[in-house]
Design a protein around this motif. Structure first.
Motif, short mmCIF file in Angstrom:
data_model
loop_
_atom_site.label_atom_id
_atom_site.label_comp_id
_atom_site.label_asym_id
_atom_site.label_seq_id
_atom_site.Cartn_x
_atom_site.Cartn_y
_atom_site.Cartn_z
N MET A 6 49.42 68.12 43.66
CA MET A 6 50.21 67.64 42.54
C MET A 6 49.84 65.89 42.56
O MET A 6 49.54 65.27 43.82
N PRO A 7 49.49 65.57 41.48
CA PRO A 7 49.22 64.05 41.58
C PRO A 7 50.47 63.32 41.98
O PRO A 7 51.56 63.40 41.89
N PRO A 8 50.14 61.99 42.45
CA PRO A 8 51.36 61.13 42.82
C PRO A 8 52.07 60.53 41.76
O PRO A 8 51.63 60.31 40.67
N ILE A 9 53.41 60.26 41.94
CA ILE A 9 54.39 59.85 40.88
C ILE A 9 54.12 58.50 41.10
O ILE A 9 54.28 57.72 42.11
N VAL A 10 53.89 57.38 40.06
CA VAL A 10 53.94 56.14 40.19
C VAL A 10 55.18 55.62 39.20
O VAL A 10 55.47 56.34 38.03
N SER A 11 55.66 54.40 39.33
CA SER A 11 56.68 53.87 38.58
C SER A 11 56.10 53.24 37.41
O SER A 11 54.98 53.06 37.25
N ILE A 12 56.97 52.84 36.25
CA ILE A 12 56.59 52.26 35.17
C ILE A 12 55.91 50.75 35.50
O ILE A 12 54.94 50.46 34.91
N ARG A 13 56.44 50.44 36.45
CA ARG A 13 56.05 49.04 36.91
C ARG A 13 54.62 48.95 37.58
O ARG A 13 53.72 48.13 37.06
N GLN A 14 54.44 50.08 38.37
CA GLN A 14 53.29 50.28 39.03
C GLN A 14 52.15 50.54 37.88
O GLN A 14 50.92 50.02 37.78
N ALA A 15 52.54 51.37 36.93
CA ALA A 15 51.52 51.68 35.83
C ALA A 15 51.26 50.42 34.94
O ALA A 15 49.80 50.17 34.59
N ARG A 16 52.19 49.64 34.60
CA ARG A 16 52.07 48.50 33.84
C ARG A 16 51.24 47.51 34.40
O ARG A 16 50.04 46.87 33.88
N ARG A 17 51.27 47.23 35.93
CA ARG A 17 50.58 46.26 36.72
C ARG A 17 49.12 46.75 36.61
O ARG A 17 48.21 46.05 36.62
N PHE A 18 49.03 48.23 36.68
CA PHE A 18 47.43 48.77 36.90
C PHE A 18 46.94 48.51 35.41
O PHE A 18 45.63 48.14 35.42
N MET A 19 47.72 48.82 34.27
CA MET A 19 46.98 48.58 33.05
C MET A 19 46.65 47.06 32.79
O MET A 19 45.62 46.50 32.27
N GLU A 20 47.66 46.01 33.18
CA GLU A 20 47.30 44.88 33.17
C GLU A 20 46.21 44.17 33.84
O GLU A 20 45.44 43.25 33.55
N ASN A 21 45.96 44.63 35.04
CA ASN A 21 44.94 44.32 35.95
C ASN A 21 43.51 44.97 35.32
O ASN A 21 42.47 44.32 35.27
N ALA A 22 43.72 46.21 34.69
CA ALA A 22 42.44 46.49 34.27
C ALA A 22 41.96 45.86 32.94
O ALA A 22 40.81 45.56 32.67
N PHE A 23 42.87 45.39 32.05
CA PHE A 23 42.72 44.56 30.87
C PHE A 23 42.16 43.27 31.26
O PHE A 23 40.98 42.71 30.79
N LEU A 24 42.79 42.58 32.47
CA LEU A 24 42.17 41.39 32.99
C LEU A 24 40.50 41.55 33.45
O LEU A 24 39.95 40.59 33.15
N ASP A 25 40.32 42.63 34.24
CA ASP A 25 39.14 42.98 34.73
C ASP A 25 38.15 43.09 33.35
O ASP A 25 37.00 42.51 33.53
N LEU A 26 38.39 43.55 32.31
CA LEU A 26 37.56 43.86 31.34
C LEU A 26 37.36 42.39 30.57
O LEU A 26 36.30 42.15 30.23
N LEU A 27 38.32 41.65 30.59
CA LEU A 27 38.11 40.54 30.04
C LEU A 27 37.27 39.42 30.91
O LEU A 27 36.36 38.76 30.32
#
Length: 57
Positions: free
Chosen positions: A1-22
């Motif tokens: 079963m995949p780990p459960i993440v919070s909305i805050r963790q998911a948002r932080r992950f996406m923000e970091n991915a976007f900053l890495d892309l930039l």
């Protein structure tokens, strides 16, 4: 079963991915990578970092 993440963790992950892309896009244009106060998101351990020493494949 995949780990459960919070909305805050998911948002932080996406923000970091976007900053890495930039950062990668800016680096390709010749700008130095952003560090310190230029990176507001909290870095996550085990994150993916671009290989800046190799050119395009």
């Amino acid at each position: 079963m995949p780990p459960i993440v919070s909305i805050r963790q998911a948002r932080r992950f996406m923000e970091n991915a976007f900053l890495d892309l930039l950062d990668i896009l800016a680096w390709q244009e010749g700008a130095p990578p952003a560090t310190g106060h230029d990176r507001p998101a909290t870095p996550q351990p085990g994150g993916v970092t671009p290989d800046r020493g190799q050119g395009r494949s």
